[in-house]
Design a protein around this motif. Structure first.
Motif, PDB file in Angstrom:
ATOM      1  N   ALA A  31     -16.877   0.033  11.211  1.00 13.75           N
ATOM      2  CA  ALA A  31     -17.579   0.321  10.168  1.00 13.75           C
ATOM      3  C   ALA A  31     -18.893   0.337  10.629  1.00 13.75           C
ATOM      4  N   CYS A  54     -24.673  -2.482  10.332  1.00  6.77           N
ATOM      5  CA  CYS A  54     -23.043  -1.686   9.216  1.00  6.77           C
ATOM      6  C   CYS A  54     -23.624   0.209   8.137  1.00  6.77           C
ATOM      7  N   CYS A  55     -22.134   0.696   8.670  1.00  4.73           N
ATOM      8  CA  CYS A  55     -22.526   1.770   8.226  1.00  4.73           C
ATOM      9  C   CYS A  55     -21.513   2.251   6.356  1.00  4.73           C
ATOM     10  N   LEU A  56     -22.591   2.461   5.964  1.00  2.00           N
ATOM     11  CA  LEU A  56     -21.862   2.641   4.439  1.00  2.00           C
ATOM     12  C   LEU A  56     -21.882   4.237   3.302  1.00  2.00           C
ATOM     13  N   ASP A  57     -21.364   3.591   2.991  1.00  4.42           N
ATOM     14  CA  ASP A  57     -21.175   4.812   2.106  1.00  4.42           C
ATOM     15  C   ASP A  57     -21.830   5.167   1.163  1.00  4.42           C
ATOM     16  N   THR A  60     -20.784   5.041  -2.450  1.00  5.61           N
ATOM     17  CA  THR A  60     -20.577   3.285  -3.055  1.00  5.61           C
ATOM     18  C   THR A  60     -21.554   2.357  -2.582  1.00  5.61           C
ATOM     19  N   ARG A  62     -20.938   0.878  -0.025  1.00  3.82           N
ATOM     20  CA  ARG A  62     -19.622   0.115   0.147  1.00  3.82           C
ATOM     21  C   ARG A  62     -19.461   0.576   2.159  1.00  3.82           C
ATOM     22  N   ALA A  64     -18.375   1.920   5.035  1.00  5.26           N
ATOM     23  CA  ALA A  64     -17.586   2.508   5.188  1.00  5.26           C
ATOM     24  C   ALA A  64     -17.077   3.152   7.153  1.00  5.26           C
ATOM     25  N   ARG A  65     -16.644   3.545   7.886  1.00  3.37           N
ATOM     26  CA  ARG A  65     -15.908   3.780   9.396  1.00  3.37           C
ATOM     27  C   ARG A  65     -16.634   5.404   8.970  1.00  3.37           C
ATOM     28  N   THR A  67     -16.679   9.255  11.185  1.00  6.06           N
ATOM     29  CA  THR A  67     -15.726  10.443  11.135  1.00  6.06           C
ATOM     30  C   THR A  67     -16.154  10.603  12.819  1.00  6.06           C
TER      31      THR A  67
END
Length: 78
Positions: A31, A54-57, A60, A62, A64-65, A67
């Motif tokens: 992430a 940091c990548c977040l959804d 949520t 939270r 997230a990786r 794609t």
């Protein structure tokens, strides 16, 4: 979300300066995304910045990786 910035100040910058930021996506691990930014005035390098994000959804909030498809748009060697 920004996790860390390390800035190396190389030359002074003034209010009237025409400054260009060159942002390079270096890699993505899980992430986390790593970027290098170079601030220039003409050919003069004013500062270099190493950043970790940091990548977040979006739903949520939270970690997230990303794609592979998204990563390949920014990091061609991914």
């Amino acid at each position: 979300v920004a996790l860390k910035h390390e800035i190396s100040y190389l030359k002074p910058t003034f209010l009237q300066d025409n400054v260009v930021a060159e942002v390079i996506a270096e890699k993505v691990e899980g992430a986390r995304a790593y970027f290098r930014t170079v601030l220039k005035r003409g050919e003069d390098v004013l500062s270099e910045i190493q950043s970790t994000w940091c990548c977040l959804d979006a739903g949520t909030h939270r970690p997230a990786r990303l794609t592979r498809e998204v990563i390949s748009r920014f990091v061609p060697t991914a």
